[in-house]
Scaffold this active site. Sequence first.
Site, PDB file in Angstrom:
ATOM      1  N   GLY A 138       0.809  -1.236   0.000  1.00  0.00           N
ATOM      2  CA  GLY A 138       0.000   0.000   0.000  1.00  0.00           C
ATOM      3  C   GLY A 138       0.837   1.277   0.000  1.00  0.00           C
ATOM      4  O   GLY A 138       2.063   1.255   0.079  1.00  0.00           O
ATOM      5  N   ASP A 139       0.098   2.365  -0.064  1.00  0.00           N
ATOM      6  CA  ASP A 139       0.684   3.691  -0.147  1.00  0.00           C
ATOM      7  C   ASP A 139       1.567   4.023   1.073  1.00  0.00           C
ATOM      8  O   ASP A 139       2.670   4.534   0.944  1.00  0.00           O
ATOM      9  CB  ASP A 139      -0.504   4.664  -0.228  1.00  0.00           C
ATOM     10  CG  ASP A 139      -0.063   6.073  -0.445  1.00  0.00           C
ATOM     11  OD1 ASP A 139       0.216   6.416  -1.588  1.00  0.00           O
ATOM     12  OD2 ASP A 139       0.026   6.815   0.555  1.00  0.00           O
ATOM     13  N   LEU A 140       1.053   3.686   2.233  1.00  0.00           N
ATOM     14  CA  LEU A 140       1.792   4.008   3.456  1.00  0.00           C
ATOM     15  C   LEU A 140       3.099   3.224   3.531  1.00  0.00           C
ATOM     16  O   LEU A 140       4.144   3.766   3.894  1.00  0.00           O
ATOM     17  CB  LEU A 140       0.906   3.667   4.654  1.00  0.00           C
ATOM     18  CG  LEU A 140       1.453   4.116   5.973  1.00  0.00           C
ATOM     19  CD1 LEU A 140       1.241   5.603   6.140  1.00  0.00           C
ATOM     20  CD2 LEU A 140       0.785   3.371   7.098  1.00  0.00           C
ATOM     21  N   HIS A 188       1.626  10.071  13.031  1.00  0.00           N
ATOM     22  CA  HIS A 188       3.028  10.445  12.837  1.00  0.00           C
ATOM     23  C   HIS A 188       3.290  11.936  13.047  1.00  0.00           C
ATOM     24  O   HIS A 188       4.423  12.360  13.216  1.00  0.00           O
ATOM     25  CB  HIS A 188       3.563   9.969  11.482  1.00  0.00           C
ATOM     26  CG  HIS A 188       3.084  10.750  10.299  1.00  0.00           C
ATOM     27  ND1 HIS A 188       1.831  10.599   9.761  1.00  0.00           N
ATOM     28  CD2 HIS A 188       3.691  11.672   9.514  1.00  0.00           C
ATOM     29  CE1 HIS A 188       1.704  11.392   8.727  1.00  0.00           C
ATOM     30  NE2 HIS A 188       2.817  12.061   8.544  1.00  0.00           N
ATOM     31  N   LYS A 223       6.757  14.465  14.545  1.00  0.00           N
ATOM     32  CA  LYS A 223       7.477  15.438  13.709  1.00  0.00           C
ATOM     33  C   LYS A 223       8.305  16.336  14.614  1.00  0.00           C
ATOM     34  O   LYS A 223       7.815  16.847  15.620  1.00  0.00           O
ATOM     35  CB  LYS A 223       6.488  16.278  12.890  1.00  0.00           C
ATOM     36  CG  LYS A 223       5.927  15.483  11.716  1.00  0.00           C
ATOM     37  CD  LYS A 223       5.382  16.399  10.650  1.00  0.00           C
ATOM     38  CE  LYS A 223       4.676  15.575   9.588  1.00  0.00           C
ATOM     39  NZ  LYS A 223       5.388  15.458   8.344  1.00  0.00           N
ATOM     40  N   ASP A 231      -9.263  11.371   7.687  1.00  0.00           N
ATOM     41  CA  ASP A 231      -7.890  11.134   7.251  1.00  0.00           C
ATOM     42  C   ASP A 231      -6.906  12.059   7.978  1.00  0.00           C
ATOM     43  O   ASP A 231      -5.818  11.636   8.354  1.00  0.00           O
ATOM     44  CB  ASP A 231      -7.797  11.355   5.726  1.00  0.00           C
ATOM     45  CG  ASP A 231      -6.408  11.070   5.174  1.00  0.00           C
ATOM     46  OD1 ASP A 231      -5.735  10.164   5.705  1.00  0.00           O
ATOM     47  OD2 ASP A 231      -5.989  11.751   4.211  1.00  0.00           O
ATOM     48  N   HIS A 241      -4.256  14.400  12.838  1.00  0.00           N
ATOM     49  CA  HIS A 241      -3.154  15.372  12.750  1.00  0.00           C
ATOM     50  C   HIS A 241      -3.579  16.777  13.179  1.00  0.00           C
ATOM     51  O   HIS A 241      -2.880  17.459  13.922  1.00  0.00           O
ATOM     52  CB  HIS A 241      -2.606  15.463  11.319  1.00  0.00           C
ATOM     53  CG  HIS A 241      -2.174  14.147  10.730  1.00  0.00           C
ATOM     54  ND1 HIS A 241      -1.710  13.117  11.492  1.00  0.00           N
ATOM     55  CD2 HIS A 241      -2.126  13.714   9.446  1.00  0.00           C
ATOM     56  CE1 HIS A 241      -1.390  12.097  10.695  1.00  0.00           C
ATOM     57  NE2 HIS A 241      -1.640  12.434   9.454  1.00  0.00           N
ATOM     58  N   LYS A 261      -7.156  18.825   0.423  1.00  0.00           N
ATOM     59  CA  LYS A 261      -6.368  18.309  -0.701  1.00  0.00           C
ATOM     60  C   LYS A 261      -6.682  19.200  -1.900  1.00  0.00           C
ATOM     61  O   LYS A 261      -7.747  19.831  -1.949  1.00  0.00           O
ATOM     62  CB  LYS A 261      -6.805  16.878  -1.038  1.00  0.00           C
ATOM     63  CG  LYS A 261      -6.698  15.899   0.124  1.00  0.00           C
ATOM     64  CD  LYS A 261      -5.434  15.095   0.027  1.00  0.00           C
ATOM     65  CE  LYS A 261      -5.300  14.113   1.165  1.00  0.00           C
ATOM     66  NZ  LYS A 261      -3.916  13.704   1.416  1.00  0.00           N
TER      67      LYS A 261
HETATM   68  C1  BG6 Z   1      -1.362  10.984   6.206  1.00  0.00           C
HETATM   69  C2  BG6 Z   1      -2.645  11.173   5.428  1.00  0.00           C
HETATM   70  O1  BG6 Z   1      -1.636  10.546   7.502  1.00  0.00           O
HETATM   71  O2  BG6 Z   1      -0.671  12.200   6.272  1.00  0.00           O
HETATM   72  C3  BG6 Z   1      -2.350  11.743   4.056  1.00  0.00           C
HETATM   73  O3  BG6 Z   1      -3.273   9.916   5.291  1.00  0.00           O
HETATM   74  C4  BG6 Z   1      -1.496  12.972   4.151  1.00  0.00           C
HETATM   75  O4  BG6 Z   1      -3.553  12.034   3.361  1.00  0.00           O
HETATM   76  C5  BG6 Z   1      -0.285  12.699   5.016  1.00  0.00           C
HETATM   77  O5  BG6 Z   1      -1.101  13.329   2.849  1.00  0.00           O
HETATM   78  C6  BG6 Z   1       0.553  13.928   5.257  1.00  0.00           C
HETATM   79  O6  BG6 Z   1       1.703  13.558   5.942  1.00  0.00           O
HETATM   80  P1  BG6 Z   1       3.058  14.348   5.724  1.00  0.00           P
HETATM   81  O7  BG6 Z   1       3.987  13.773   6.734  1.00  0.00           O
HETATM   82  O8  BG6 Z   1       3.470  14.042   4.325  1.00  0.00           O
HETATM   83  O9  BG6 Z   1       2.740  15.762   5.946  1.00  0.00           O
END
Ligand code: BG6
Length: 486
Positions: free
Chosen positions: A17-19, A179, A183, A236, A241, A331
Amino acid sequence: MNGGMSPFVIVIFGGTGDLAQHKLFPALFSLFDKGLLGEKFYIVGFARRSFTDEEYRKFLREELCVKGSEVKRWGNFAENIYYQQGYFDEFSGYAQLNKKLDTFDAEAGGDMTHLLYLATPPDKYLSILHNLKESKLARSIRTRLAIEKPFGRDLENARELDKRLSEIFKERQIYRVDHYLAKETVQNVLAFRFANGIFEPVWNKNYLDHVQITFAEKAGIGSRGSFFDGIGIMRDVAQNHLLQLLATITMEQPKSFAREDVRNVRAAAIKAIRSIRPEDVTSQVIRGQYEGYKKESEVAENSMTETFVAMKLFVDTKRFENVPFYIRAGKGMAKNVVKIKLVFKQTCSVLFKEYGCPEIGNVLTIRIQPNEGIGMRVVVKRPPISGAKSQLALGTVDMKFLYKEEFGGHKDVSYEKLLLDIFSGDQTLFNRSDELESSWSLISQIMEGWKNQNDSEKFVLPTYKIGSWGSQEANVLIEKDGRKWI
Ligand code: BG6
């Protein structure tokens, strides 16, 4: 290699996957490069596609665009990567995985730490947890589980997930990932606030007019349609975040940097956000969808999924009583920027009214990314234009700290930090259930309001142009209070 880390296995559910591609493997490769993964480790990707280990390594190499001088190092790293084909809701893949882990344990000469990393869309979590339990993959207290945000779909689902987790794991084995907490620039907010005595005295309703938080990404959803559609930006990004960014501004000083001290103040900060009743959603929450979203791949043609959200929130603590927090995420926006702006009350007019005060006075800007740094806008006297008759005039200037100037740049290593923290058993930067319970209770109520809106025939989901700042209604949200997005 410094060989510091004990032998371990990571199983990444959602290994194609993407992650996995954009965050986990780059972080693991970088840790490997820095010699921080130790002598012996195994990384297993678990996903539906049929791959041999070799094919999976090749797939990753291509997806990560490994080239030039990296190729050789990647080759050494990739020897530690394996693949397990399986369906998340079918037992057989898990049984095979279990055997694979037995072989690795035997090869390494003992029980290793096993990290089971759930990097799939949240609707797969319950099936995965069920099969982890059935297949006894959570075999010992040395097993750890990392689970990505969004932690579920809503409050009820998050509670159920927690219940399931607690049937399989002890709390100290569970790492609920956001995450943004890891940071560097987010962690620095706490240092900035609490290590500099001069900011705390003004960090409150007496001095602050309002706070703005913007989380904007230029890109649309790209190839993530199957994940994003039906999830939306609220789940999301905003539920996790964005609210965590807010918490860094509103939390009280922790007693220490010990795990529970930090988590206590963070949880209290999220809990203090005033809930929005479903009937108030229309006036306090704006959503939107970028034009063309419905044509993205794997998106329903009548999708009501929001790609933009803006909210006006309040934090019910003495410190922030009635200070509005305007927060937005989207987005397909004009810029890539994540920033927090603390806008202070304008006091310049007391003495300088007749000379014209700048519309907005002091603003403290915390740039999470890019151009990481902190800036303070101050009001100054403008020097007279030479030759002209001198007249007192004011203007604003920015005093700035930039990571790139002071520290020679900044690379986001949040996933590296998270992985190292998991292996060293430090849960400080991971969500505790009560934080999630509070954030979901806020968000689920808003979504309840959205459901009511959707049911009304009059409601049309606002759209916005790609490359703009989101739905026009978000401007109205702040402008009706006599303020504007900066
Ligand atoms: C992810 C989201 O948690 O964080 C994404 O699923 C988003 O949609 C991303 O693009 C952004 O993370 P970063 O670290 O690239 O700012």
